[in-house]
Each structure stands twice: as structure tokens, then as C-alpha cells.
Design a protein around this motif. Structure first.
Motif, PDB file in Angstrom:
ATOM      1  N   VAL A 101      -7.230  10.092  -1.122  1.00 45.98           N
ATOM      2  CA  VAL A 101      -6.918  10.978   0.671  1.00 45.98           C
ATOM      3  C   VAL A 101      -5.421  10.944   0.719  1.00 45.98           C
ATOM      4  O   VAL A 101      -5.443  12.614   1.052  1.00 45.98           O
ATOM      5  N   ARG A 104      -4.046  15.192  -0.797  1.00 44.78           N
ATOM      6  CA  ARG A 104      -4.096  16.454  -0.084  1.00 44.78           C
ATOM      7  C   ARG A 104      -2.814  16.333   0.554  1.00 44.78           C
ATOM      8  O   ARG A 104      -2.843  17.551   1.085  1.00 44.78           O
ATOM      9  N   PRO A 108       7.196  14.380   2.850  1.00 46.00           N
ATOM     10  CA  PRO A 108       6.979  13.803   4.206  1.00 46.00           C
ATOM     11  C   PRO A 108       4.964  13.076   4.028  1.00 46.00           C
ATOM     12  O   PRO A 108       5.179  12.115   4.352  1.00 46.00           O
ATOM     13  N   LEU A 112       3.993   9.429   4.507  1.00 48.01           N
ATOM     14  CA  LEU A 112       3.403   8.917   5.811  1.00 48.01           C
ATOM     15  C   LEU A 112       1.571   8.798   5.939  1.00 48.01           C
ATOM     16  O   LEU A 112       1.724   7.978   6.494  1.00 48.01           O
ATOM     17  N   LEU A 115       1.752   5.242   4.020  1.00 50.93           N
ATOM     18  CA  LEU A 115       2.990   4.183   4.843  1.00 50.93           C
ATOM     19  C   LEU A 115       1.217   3.624   6.085  1.00 50.93           C
ATOM     20  O   LEU A 115       1.590   2.581   6.189  1.00 50.93           O
ATOM     21  N   ALA A 116       0.336   4.743   7.166  1.00 50.11           N
ATOM     22  CA  ALA A 116      -0.844   4.511   8.000  1.00 50.11           C
ATOM     23  C   ALA A 116      -1.744   3.575   6.859  1.00 50.11           C
ATOM     24  O   ALA A 116      -2.851   3.114   6.977  1.00 50.11           O
ATOM     25  N   ILE A 120      -3.786   0.300   6.920  1.00 51.85           N
ATOM     26  CA  ILE A 120      -5.061  -0.097   7.223  1.00 51.85           C
ATOM     27  C   ILE A 120      -5.402  -1.455   6.382  1.00 51.85           C
ATOM     28  O   ILE A 120      -6.202  -2.494   6.965  1.00 51.85           O
TER      29      ILE A 120
ATOM     30  N   MET B  29       9.492  17.421  14.443  1.00 52.35           N
ATOM     31  CA  MET B  29       8.817  17.719  12.815  1.00 52.35           C
ATOM     32  C   MET B  29       8.567  19.511  12.867  1.00 52.35           C
ATOM     33  O   MET B  29       9.114  19.954  11.717  1.00 52.35           O
ATOM     34  N   ILE B  35       9.716  14.075   9.376  1.00 57.31           N
ATOM     35  CA  ILE B  35       8.622  13.439  10.184  1.00 57.31           C
ATOM     36  C   ILE B  35      10.297  11.817  10.830  1.00 57.31           C
ATOM     37  O   ILE B  35      10.870  11.691  10.011  1.00 57.31           O
ATOM     38  N   LEU B 226       3.755   4.982  14.197  1.00 63.34           N
ATOM     39  CA  LEU B 226       1.967   5.050  13.702  1.00 63.34           C
ATOM     40  C   LEU B 226       2.043   6.125  14.902  1.00 63.34           C
ATOM     41  O   LEU B 226       0.740   6.991  13.870  1.00 63.34           O
ATOM     42  N   PHE B 229       1.840   9.827  14.827  1.00 61.44           N
ATOM     43  CA  PHE B 229       2.083  10.190  13.342  1.00 61.44           C
ATOM     44  C   PHE B 229       0.660  10.941  13.378  1.00 61.44           C
ATOM     45  O   PHE B 229       0.400  11.800  12.990  1.00 61.44           O
ATOM     46  N   ILE B 233      -0.820  14.511  13.360  1.00 56.67           N
ATOM     47  CA  ILE B 233      -1.724  14.564  11.887  1.00 56.67           C
ATOM     48  C   ILE B 233      -3.095  15.335  12.576  1.00 56.67           C
ATOM     49  O   ILE B 233      -3.608  16.242  12.504  1.00 56.67           O
ATOM     50  N   LEU B 237       0.383  20.061  12.472  1.00 59.24           N
ATOM     51  CA  LEU B 237       1.293  19.811  12.118  1.00 59.24           C
ATOM     52  C   LEU B 237       1.966  21.365  12.695  1.00 59.24           C
ATOM     53  O   LEU B 237       1.983  21.756  12.551  1.00 59.24           O
ATOM     54  N   PHE B 271      -5.507   5.158  12.241  1.00 58.38           N
ATOM     55  CA  PHE B 271      -6.254   5.012  11.569  1.00 58.38           C
ATOM     56  C   PHE B 271      -6.778   5.613  10.757  1.00 58.38           C
ATOM     57  O   PHE B 271      -6.915   6.531   9.479  1.00 58.38           O
ATOM     58  N   VAL B 272      -7.834   4.861  11.106  1.00 62.33           N
ATOM     59  CA  VAL B 272      -9.476   5.561  10.308  1.00 62.33           C
ATOM     60  C   VAL B 272     -10.424   6.668  11.123  1.00 62.33           C
ATOM     61  O   VAL B 272     -10.466   7.653  10.013  1.00 62.33           O
ATOM     62  N   PHE B 274      -7.158   8.979  11.333  1.00 57.79           N
ATOM     63  CA  PHE B 274      -6.678  10.060  10.386  1.00 57.79           C
ATOM     64  C   PHE B 274      -6.976   9.610   8.397  1.00 57.79           C
ATOM     65  O   PHE B 274      -6.955  11.268   8.682  1.00 57.79           O
ATOM     66  N   VAL B 275      -7.592   9.196   8.771  1.00 54.94           N
ATOM     67  CA  VAL B 275      -8.346   9.355   7.091  1.00 54.94           C
ATOM     68  C   VAL B 275      -9.003  10.059   6.990  1.00 54.94           C
ATOM     69  O   VAL B 275      -9.224  11.528   5.850  1.00 54.94           O
ATOM     70  N   LEU B 278      -7.785  13.433   7.217  1.00 59.43           N
ATOM     71  CA  LEU B 278      -7.255  14.042   6.185  1.00 59.43           C
ATOM     72  C   LEU B 278      -8.589  14.812   5.257  1.00 59.43           C
ATOM     73  O   LEU B 278      -8.354  15.480   4.565  1.00 59.43           O
ATOM     74  N   VAL B 279      -9.652  14.610   5.586  1.00 57.28           N
ATOM     75  CA  VAL B 279     -10.298  14.526   4.044  1.00 57.28           C
ATOM     76  C   VAL B 279     -11.127  15.425   4.722  1.00 57.28           C
ATOM     77  O   VAL B 279     -11.352  16.443   3.691  1.00 57.28           O
TER      78      VAL B 279
END
Lengths: 321, 291
Positions: A101, A104, A108, A112, A115-116, A120, B29, B35, B226, B229, B233, B237, B271-272, B274-275, B278-279
């Protein structure tokens, strides 16, 4: 080089003899904690200092290692020492996913993302009560009463960790890591599979951190999500140990661990009882100030900027005479 | 169905405030490429300012907006001028020095707050804190609605500022290409200072708006950093529009998670997402709209 080897040898010998001379279990405990931080700091340094991927989530691997050992006891009923074998590998498995994950992202943003990730894992550990016991934590009875076995084991682990990283950095891998840190695109264009080598750095780093976590479970006998997955007390502390000692140096994290644990303990005990009680509440603020100071004036840490520091003292002496 | 609509309403309302936090983060940013990990902690500072003003002078939290925002603007400017900008000249192995510095600043701010106010929970109890009005069977919390409207207002003002004023244009130019902007005669160092100030002021306003609803304690900053952030994301950005959408999406997602999965997982939903972003959607919502 030979002189360096001799110094390291003498130092290692002193550390081996230390618990036989100093019987106080308090000082033995301090050194065990320092050894744990040497492992975490060095493995953080491999990923962040050498490969340039600054992680704010090393608590993930530490926590996973610790919980592996703990869950082996509570769920499978086997000794937590099996966690020392498994913890590192489970942490590596988790690292594969984290890398998939987070790699990618760059710079910075990677920091982060990790950190997240740490948060989790902390929340999972809190909420998945059927597996982790949630906020109650896991309590086991430590095997040995004496600190000696733990002392030598943690010393061995720390030495092995430093040696492994030293060897890695002298091999081809090490050069790949540094080239990725210096310029990822240039490294890629030179034919280095940057993604693979970033993952390798992460896996090695996660392995040792997981091992440290499993050892922590065995030694302390108690863990809960806010201790082992803590952002401030594990992830950030790992970074502090790295940057205070010196990023991208072999011995830097070891020096950093001594300084940080020493500082933490000095403040926690209010300068060993000499200062008023309220000083003990100030240890976190000192951490923060130390980060600011180190970044502004000693960006490469104590080991990295050693010449600068010694010159400073030498000059002062020169002025006096 | 009523539960679902109620959840959505709560999510959108809190999302407005999240947007405000996210915009501040995304501005910083965009201009500096770093950040700000002390973002939530800056909000915490503004919340304590609000608390002190209420406790000792009985000022309404919405009035203290006019004190907390300038105060945080100056704090932000000082931090940027004396702590972050000098780092550009420091030679070091790690490029993430500025980010680490914001971590240090965040720790120091939190601990100073703990020193002065202890870890006890504080709250500002206004007469309207728990007031609500109903449309049909859906309840609207009064302070949340006010917060949402003020957040909208500030966002509008910020857009006007960025699009129409010289300073705003200079900020956007610096965000796009720092060196080119410098060549065009923009003092990019001054711009970074002002931007950090504006970002801090925005998050300060969010702190004031949340004060009637939230409890306050020194560690409240971390989770909000968090969140900010995740929003940036999610939105893409450096995209201001993205931050607004991201804030609302996060608000809705959190409140859906709290209703349908469980309160304990509320924080995790963000956060989920967020992941997943990203994916599956690196680049955030900005990618979808091509703005």
C-alpha cells in the motif's frame, strides 16, 4: 578500521561483564530497555536512514511482534518464547502488505501513510477483542525472575541486529538502498528495481522490530494496544532514537537509544529524586524540544555530526588555554 | 430510512468543519510541499484560547473566532519563519526534516497545554450546545449548523482571496512553481510564511467552531492531524476543491461507520477509506474531475 574493531570489542566485553559487576536490577532493566531501543532504532535507520523511506509507523511491526507472542499464550496456550521465532516473520508478512500500500507514495506522503497505518493497527487491536483482549491487554507470567537471561538475550539480539545491518550495508543491497535514497528516479533508470529493494529494506526492518516486540512481551509480561501500538512512545520514539544518534550511521541508533532512554528515565524520576516532583511530567516536552534542537543544529545526529561537536569542544578548550 | 438520513445530515454538517481543517492543510502542502503534522495541535491551541476566553471573560466561542484566528495566524507565521524556513539551509541526509520538525512542534504544543491545563477534560457549555431543531423527524443540531454555515462562509472568502487578490495569486503561483514564481519577483519565503499563517488561522476557526460540541484535552490534536491528512489524500494533494469534497466525504463516512458498524470503528473508517484511495485511486478525487 582495526582501531574501530578494537573499540567495539572492548565495549561489547564491558557490556557482557556489566550485569556480573552491577547487581542492581534497576540498571540491568535500563540496559535491557536500551537494547530494545537499539534494535528498533537500528531497523528504523535501515529503512529511513539508508533507504530514505521515513517511516512513522514502526509501532505496527513492534506491536504485531508483541501481540504474536501474547496471542500464542492466550489463544494457543504455548509458551511466549515461540513468539520470538514467529514474531519476526509475522511482522514481515504484515510488512509485505504495508509496503504494497504505502510504497505507492513517496517522501512525506509515504511517511504519513505509515503513520495512518500505525493508527489503523492500534484501532484494530483495541476493537478486535475476541483476538487481542482489547484495552484489557495481555498479561503473562515472565519465565525468569532474574534479569540476567533477558539481559544477555536482548544484548545478543541488539548485537545481531547491528551486525546484520552492517553486513547488509556493505553488500550490494546497501548500495542499492543508498542510491534509492539519493535519487529514486536515477536509481530506477540505472536498472535497480526500486520497488523490490524498498520492500527488502522494509522486510528486514520489520523482522527485527517484530523480534524486539516479541522480546518485549516476554520481558515485560504485559502489553495493551496503547503501549505497543503507541504513536508517540514507539513510532516517534524510533524516529527520535534514529535522528538524535545519527541517521545513516551504523552506531548512531545505539548512541541515540542510550541518550533517549537515559533522558526519559532522568526526567521520569525527576533527576533521580533530586528535582521537585513536577519535573517528571516534563519528559515529553523535553523530547519535543530535543527534536527541534537536533533538527535545527545537528541535522545528522550525534554520530553524524561528531566532527562538528568535537570541534566545538576543542575550540572552547583552546580559548580557555 | 430516517436513521440513514439523520446519519447523512450529521455527516455533512461535521464534514463542513473537516473541510476547513483540510483546506488549511492542503494550502500548506501545496505551497511548501510538506505535510504539517502539527495541524491538529494548532487547532488544539485555538480551542484552549477559546476555552480560556469563555472561562474567564465569558466570551462566546463564536466571538473568540476574532481573537483565536489572528492569534493562530501569528503563531503560524512565527513557526514558519523561525523554525521551518531555516531548515531549507540545513544540510542533512533526510529530506523529511521539515516534516519531522512539525512533529516536534506538535509534541511541544501538546505538552505545554498539558503543563498549563493538565490532562483533564474541559468543555464549554453554552446554552445552545445541545439545542436542536427538527425538520420532519430529522434533528439538526444548532451548533453544528452554525459551524457548517461559518465554515462555508470562510471557504467562500478564501476562494475569493485566492482567486481575486494579488496575494492570493502569488500564493497560487508559488504553489505551482516556486522557482518560476521567485523569478517573477515574488518573495516566496514571505509567501510560505503567510500561507502557514492562513492555514493555521483556518484550522483555528475550526477549533472555535467545534468548541461548543467537543470535549477538550491536550491530546485532541493528533486525531485531527490524521483526519486532515486523510482529507488531503482523499481530495487530491494540493487541491482546495478536493479538500472540501474530501472533508464532506470523510464526515459522511465516519458518521455512517459510527451508525452501522459501531462507535469504536468510527475513527478507523477514515483510515480504511484512505488505504482504499491509495490503492484504487492514487491522486484522489482530483483525478476523477480533472480540475
Amino acid at each position: 578500521m582495526k582501531k574501530g574493531n578494537l573499540t567495539v570489542g572492548i565495549f561489547a566485553l564491558l557490556l557482557l561483564l556489566f550485569p556480573l559487576v552491577v547487581r542492581s536490577s534497576y540498571y540491568q532493566h535500563l540496559l535491557i530497555i536500551i537494547f530494545i531501543w537499539v534494535i528498533i532504532g537500528s531497523s528504523w535507520n535501515l529503512l529511513a536512514g539508508y533507504a530514505g523511506q521515513v517511516s512513522f509507523g514502526h509501532a505496527i511491526f513492534f506491536g504485531v511482534g508483541a501481540y504474536t507472542a501474547g496471542i500464542l499464550v492466550t489463544k494457543l496456550g504455548v509458551s511466549a518464547w515461540w513468539g520470538m521465532l514467529l514474531g519476526g516473520f509475522i511482522a514481515m508478512a504484515v510488512a509485505l502488505f504495508v509496503g504494497w500500500v504505502c510504497f505507492r507514495l513517496r517522501g512525506p506522503y509515504f511517511a504519513l501513510a505509515t503513520l495512518a497505518g500505525g493508527e489503523i493497527f492500534r484501532l484494530i487491536a483495541i476493537n478486535w477483542e475476541s483476538l487481542t483482549e482489547g484495552m484489557v491487554g495481555i498479561l503473562i507470567i515472565p519465565t525468569f525472575k532474574s534479569k540476567l537471561p533477558y539481559y544477555y538475550l536482548s544484548f545478543g539480539l541488539a548485537a545481531a541486529c547491528i551486525l546484520a545491518i552492517h553486513l547488509i550495508m556493505r553488500s550490494k543491497w546497501g548500495y542499492y538502498f543508498v542510491s534509492i535514497r539519493e535519487d529514486q528516479d536515477a536509481a530506477e533508470s540505472m536498472g535497480i528495481n526500486t520497488n523490490r529493494y524498498k520492500n527488502i529494506a522494509l522486510l528486514v526492518s520489520a523482522f527485527f522490530t517484530g523480534l524486539a516486540g516479541a522480546f518485549y512481551m516476554n520481558y515485560m509480561g504485559f502489553i495493551d494496544p496503547d503501549v505497543v501500538f503507541s504513536l508517540h512512545y514507539i513510532s516517534i520514539m524510533a524516529i527520535l532514537v534514529g535522528i538524535v544518534g545519527g541517521v545513516a550511521t551504523i552506531m548512531g541508533p545505539a548512541v541515540g537509544a542510550v541518550v533517549m532512554v537515559g533522558l526519559q528515565e532522568t526526567f521520569r524520576s525527576s533527576f533521580f529524586g533530586l528535582a521537585p516532583q513536577w519535573v517528571s511530567e516534563g519528559h515529553a516536552i523535553v523530547f519535543g524540544l530535543l527534536v527541534i534542537f537536533v533538527i535545527m543544529f545537528m541535522a545528522n545526529g550525534i554520530v553524524g555530526d561528531w566532527n562538528k561537536i568535537s570541534r566545538l569542544f576543542w575550540r572552547r578548550k583552546a580559548v580557555r588555554t | 430510512m430516517a436513521v440513514f438520513i439523520q446519519t447523512m445530515v450529521a455527516g455533512v454538517l461535521i464534514g463542513g468543519v473537516y473541510s476547513l481543517i483540510g483546506i488549511g492543510m492542503t494550502l500548506i502542502m501545496g505551497v511548501m510541499g510538506i505535510i504539517n503534522l502539527a495541524h491538529g495541535q494548532l487547532m488544539m491551541v485555538s480551542m484552549y484560547i477559546t476555552y480560556v476566553l469563555y472561562h474567564y471573560l465569558h466570551l462566546d466561542p463564536y466571538v473568540s473566532l476574532f481573537i483565536a484566528m489572528p492569534a493562530l495566524f501569528f503563531l503560524g507565521c512565527l513557526l514558519q519563519k523561525y523554525f521551518l524556513n531555516p531548515l531549507i539551509k540545513v544540510d542533512s541526509v533526510l529530506p523529511e526534516n521539515q516534516v519531522l520538525m512539525t512533529v516536534g512542534i506538535g509534541i511541544v504544543l501538546t505538552e505545554i497545554a498539558r503543563f498549563i491545563f493538565t490532562s483533564d477534560y474541559k468543555a464549554v457549555k453554552t446554552p445552545y450546545s445541545s439545542a436542536a431543531f427538527f425538520i420532519g423527524s430529522i434533528s439538526f443540531s444548532v451548533p453544528m449548523c452554525i459551524a457548517f454555515l461559518i465554515a462555508l462562509l470562510f471557504t467562500a472568502i478564501l476562494f475569493w482571496f485566492l482567486l481575486k487578490t494579488d496575494l492570493g495569486r502569488a500564493i497560487r503561483a508559488t504553489a505551482q512553481d516556486k522557482e518560476a514564481a521567485t523569478l517573477m519577483g515574488i518573495d516566496s519565503e514571505k509567501i510560505t510564511i503567510i500561507t502557514f499563517g492562513i492555514g493555521s488561522a483556518l484550522v483555528a476557526s475550526a477549533g472555535c467552531l467545534l468548541m461548543p460540541i467537543f470535549y477538550l484535552f491536550p491530546d485532541i490534536g493528533g486525531p485531527f492531524t490524521l483526519k486532515a491528512f486523510v482529507i488531503t489524500i482523499l481530495g487530491g494533494l494540493g487541491s482546495t476543491v478536493g479538500a472540501i469534497v474530501g472533508g464532506v466525504v470523510l464526515g459522511i463516512a465516519e458518521s455512517l461507520g459510527a451508525t452501522y458498524i459501531g462507535m469504536g470503528y468510527k475513527e478507523m473508517v477514515g483510515f480504511v477509506i484512505f488505504v482504499l484511495v491509495l490503492v484504487f485511486l492514487p491522486g484522489g478525487l482530483k483525478r476523477l474531475t480533472k480540475i
